[in-house]
Design a protein around this motif. Structure first.
Motif, mmCIF file in Angstrom:
data_model
loop_
_atom_site.group_PDB
_atom_site.id
_atom_site.type_symbol
_atom_site.label_atom_id
_atom_site.label_comp_id
_atom_site.label_asym_id
_atom_site.label_seq_id
_atom_site.Cartn_x
_atom_site.Cartn_y
_atom_site.Cartn_z
ATOM 1 N N ILE A 136 111.403 75.825 82.964
ATOM 2 C CA ILE A 136 110.832 75.473 81.648
ATOM 3 C C ILE A 136 109.779 74.378 81.887
ATOM 4 N N LYS A 137 108.559 74.656 81.490
ATOM 5 C CA LYS A 137 107.441 73.710 81.737
ATOM 6 C C LYS A 137 106.804 73.317 80.405
ATOM 7 N N VAL A 138 106.577 72.012 80.257
ATOM 8 C CA VAL A 138 105.874 71.489 79.070
ATOM 9 C C VAL A 138 104.390 71.827 79.228
ATOM 10 N N ASN A 139 103.828 72.350 78.171
ATOM 11 C CA ASN A 139 102.411 72.744 78.217
ATOM 12 C C ASN A 139 101.490 71.516 78.260
ATOM 13 N N ALA A 175 93.395 64.287 65.507
ATOM 14 C CA ALA A 175 94.848 64.384 65.281
ATOM 15 C C ALA A 175 95.528 64.922 66.545
ATOM 16 N N ALA A 176 96.755 64.490 66.772
ATOM 17 C CA ALA A 176 97.498 64.933 67.950
ATOM 18 C C ALA A 176 97.825 66.424 67.842
ATOM 19 N N PRO A 177 97.779 67.141 68.955
ATOM 20 C CA PRO A 177 98.148 68.556 68.930
ATOM 21 C C PRO A 177 99.667 68.733 68.796
ATOM 22 N N SER A 178 100.109 69.964 68.563
ATOM 23 C CA SER A 178 101.543 70.271 68.568
ATOM 24 C C SER A 178 101.936 70.660 69.980
ATOM 25 N N PHE A 179 102.896 69.955 70.516
ATOM 26 C CA PHE A 179 103.284 70.184 71.898
ATOM 27 C C PHE A 179 104.340 71.309 71.975
ATOM 28 N N GLY A 180 104.341 72.061 73.104
ATOM 29 C CA GLY A 180 105.286 73.157 73.294
ATOM 30 C C GLY A 180 105.631 73.335 74.754
ATOM 31 N N ILE A 181 106.389 74.428 75.018
ATOM 32 C CA ILE A 181 106.836 74.691 76.387
ATOM 33 C C ILE A 181 106.536 76.139 76.755
ATOM 34 N N GLY A 194 111.932 77.644 70.048
ATOM 35 C CA GLY A 194 111.001 77.881 68.958
ATOM 36 C C GLY A 194 111.028 76.870 67.843
ATOM 37 N N ASN A 195 111.849 75.882 67.978
ATOM 38 C CA ASN A 195 111.934 74.881 66.905
ATOM 39 C C ASN A 195 111.608 73.462 67.384
ATOM 40 N N LEU A 196 110.898 73.384 68.509
ATOM 41 C CA LEU A 196 110.551 72.067 69.039
ATOM 42 C C LEU A 196 109.453 71.407 68.195
ATOM 43 N N THR A 197 109.553 70.102 68.061
ATOM 44 C CA THR A 197 108.517 69.300 67.392
ATOM 45 C C THR A 197 108.030 68.227 68.356
ATOM 46 N N ASN A 198 106.987 67.484 67.950
ATOM 47 C CA ASN A 198 106.468 66.421 68.831
ATOM 48 C C ASN A 198 107.494 65.323 69.062
ATOM 49 N N ASP A 199 108.508 65.263 68.193
ATOM 50 C CA ASP A 199 109.551 64.250 68.386
ATOM 51 C C ASP A 199 110.483 64.615 69.517
ATOM 52 N N ASP A 200 110.393 65.832 70.028
ATOM 53 C CA ASP A 200 111.268 66.285 71.112
ATOM 54 C C ASP A 200 110.657 65.983 72.487
ATOM 55 N N PHE A 201 109.563 65.234 72.510
ATOM 56 C CA PHE A 201 108.882 64.950 73.779
ATOM 57 C C PHE A 201 108.759 63.453 73.986
ATOM 58 N N THR A 202 108.741 63.110 75.243
ATOM 59 C CA THR A 202 108.543 61.720 75.655
ATOM 60 C C THR A 202 107.199 61.618 76.387
ATOM 61 N N PHE A 203 106.459 60.486 76.080
ATOM 62 C CA PHE A 203 105.121 60.289 76.655
ATOM 63 C C PHE A 203 105.124 59.014 77.496
ATOM 64 N N GLY A 211 104.500 68.127 81.595
ATOM 65 C CA GLY A 211 103.077 68.458 81.412
ATOM 66 C C GLY A 211 102.235 67.192 81.298
ATOM 67 N N THR A 212 100.943 67.360 81.080
ATOM 68 C CA THR A 212 100.014 66.214 80.964
ATOM 69 C C THR A 212 99.257 66.298 79.638
ATOM 70 N N TYR A 213 99.239 65.176 78.988
ATOM 71 C CA TYR A 213 98.463 65.074 77.749
ATOM 72 C C TYR A 213 97.310 64.105 78.015
ATOM 73 N N THR A 214 96.081 64.595 77.860
ATOM 74 C CA THR A 214 94.880 63.779 78.113
ATOM 75 C C THR A 214 94.127 63.555 76.804
ATOM 76 N N ILE A 215 93.875 62.285 76.525
ATOM 77 C CA ILE A 215 93.009 61.935 75.372
ATOM 78 C C ILE A 215 91.659 61.503 75.943
ATOM 79 N N ASN A 216 90.661 62.285 75.652
ATOM 80 C CA ASN A 216 89.308 62.001 76.166
ATOM 81 C C ASN A 216 88.531 61.111 75.197
#
Length: 398
Positions: free
Chosen positions: A18-21, A30-36, A46-55, A103-108
């Motif tokens: 299972i890989k985080v996108n 605005a922040a995107p919606s994160f998934g796997i 199918g019910n994941l929200t941004n609160d289910d991720f750690t940054f 996964g990696t989240y990049t803010i440009n």
């Protein structure tokens, strides 16, 4: 009893991974919606929200509360609530840590670009009037401005060209100006000034000039004296470096006494003049001395005139030794012809006064003066003939 335990996943088994996108955004968006993404043998809840991720900030290693908003790179992974949701739909597997890939989240940052033009001025000093005019060279900079920080980066788009310093006779200079390529900087570039200094060698060239003062006389007709011309030599010093010229007199203009002329007054003598040194080229000058004829009053009377006796005067002598006589001829009175005091006619015009009056009237020409002499001469001739006739009548009467 028959028990089936969940299988433990192998990190090398992609079917159970299972890989985080990965996700990206631009600063301020605005922040995107994160998934796997899941392997073929596992399910996505199918019910994941941004609160289910750690940054976690990759640069600092610090965990960010909530979804990051600052420019940067962040590691994104499923937190406890997210893992629980995955486990709930995949009861046959016990997911090892290696099977849950972050996964990696990049803010440009948002960069805006513009341009500015900067000028480099080559400024010359020290050569006086011959100092060259400034030379101005321009250079374009790209200006990249960060939306996140407001900081601009200035990157030159070329170089300042080299400039050769002009050579000026009589001067040395501080040298040519080299080409230069400025470095990129977050400090706004200013217009640079490069000063080139000329140093005079002060070469002096010497010469001489002669200047005159002319004393010019006028107003006395043919008696007017000739012009008097005085000269002064000036030493001339020319600074070949600056172009400045100085003039120093080597003498003075002497005083000139105005000649006296009988029958004339004049405007006076010409005083001595001591010229001064100057930076302006001296010029020839002229002093005008004017003569003015002295006016003599005419003889007023009634047509007869009596003068004191003159020794040796025999004009119309009446024999009494007084030397005084009077008579008339054609209405003309005669008196003391020997002294040139002649009344020409009944208007009592004195010959001497007539001549001087006409000379004073036209001092520049001889025309009227000659006419006056002619008239006086004719009058004298007529008077003489009349006198001769008068004496003859006297003899005839005896």
């Amino acid at each position: 009893m028959y028990t089936i335990n969940p299988a433990t996943t192998n990190p090398d088994d992609e079917t159970t991974t299972i890989k985080v996108n990965d996700a990206t955004s631009s600063y301020g968006e605005a922040a995107p919606s994160f998934g796997i993404s899941v392997g073929s043998n596992v399910k996505d809840p199918g019910n994941l929200t941004n609160d289910d991720f750690t940054f976690v900030n990759k640069a600092t290693g610090q965990v960010v509360v909530g979804v990051p908003t600052d420019v940067g790179d962040y590691e994104v992974s499923l937190n406890a609530s997210g893992q629980a949701k995955v486990a709930a739909v995949n009861p046959n597997y016990q997911f090892s840590a290696g099977s849950l890939v972050s996964g990696t989240y990049t803010i440009n940052d948002v960069i805006t670009h513009s341009e500015i033009t900067v000028s480099r001025t080559i400024h010359y000093i020290g050569a006086g009037l011959r100092t060259p005019i400034d030379v101005v060279k321009t250079l374009t900079y790209d200006v990249a401005t960060s939306k996140a920080t407001g900081i601009s980066t200035y990157t030159p788009q070329g170089s300042y060209a080299a400039v050769t310093t002009p050579t000026i006779a009589g001067f040395t200079n501080s040298g040519n100006v080299d080409a230069v390529t400025p470095e990129a900087s977050t400090t706004r570039p200013v217009n640079p000034i490069v000063t080139v200094t000329y140093t005079p060698t002060n070469e002096i060239e010497y010469s001489e000039i002669t200047v005159t003062r002319t004393i010019h006389y006028e107003g006395a007709g043919s008696q007017t004296p000739h012009d008097v011309i005085e000269t002064i030599v000036y030493k001339v010093a020319t600074n070949k470096t600056t172009g400045e010229v100085s003039y120093t007199p080597q003498g003075i203009y002497e005083a000139v006494e105005t000649p006296d002329l009988a029958g004339y007054t004049n405007s006076g003598n010409v005083a001595e003049l001591i010229p001064s040194a100057t930076m302006i080229q001296p010029e020839n000058s002229m002093v005008v001395v004017a003569y003015q004829a002295i006016s003599k009053p005419g003889n007023g009377g009634s047509g007869s005139e009596t003068n004191p006796a003159t020794p040796g005067n025999d004009n119309n002598d009446n024999g009494n030794g007084t030397g005084t006589s009077s008579g008339s001829s054609n209405g003309t009175s005669i008196s003391n012809v020997g002294n040139n005091k002649i009344v020409v006619n009944a208007t009592n015009i004195n010959r001497t006064t007539l001549i001087e009056s006409n000379q004073h009237k036209l001092p520049q020409t001889n025309d009227d003066s000659d006419k006056a002499d002619t008239i006086a001469g004719l009058s004298l001739l007529g008077l003489t003939l009349g006198l001769f006739g008068f004496k003859r009548r006297k003899r005839d009467e005896k």
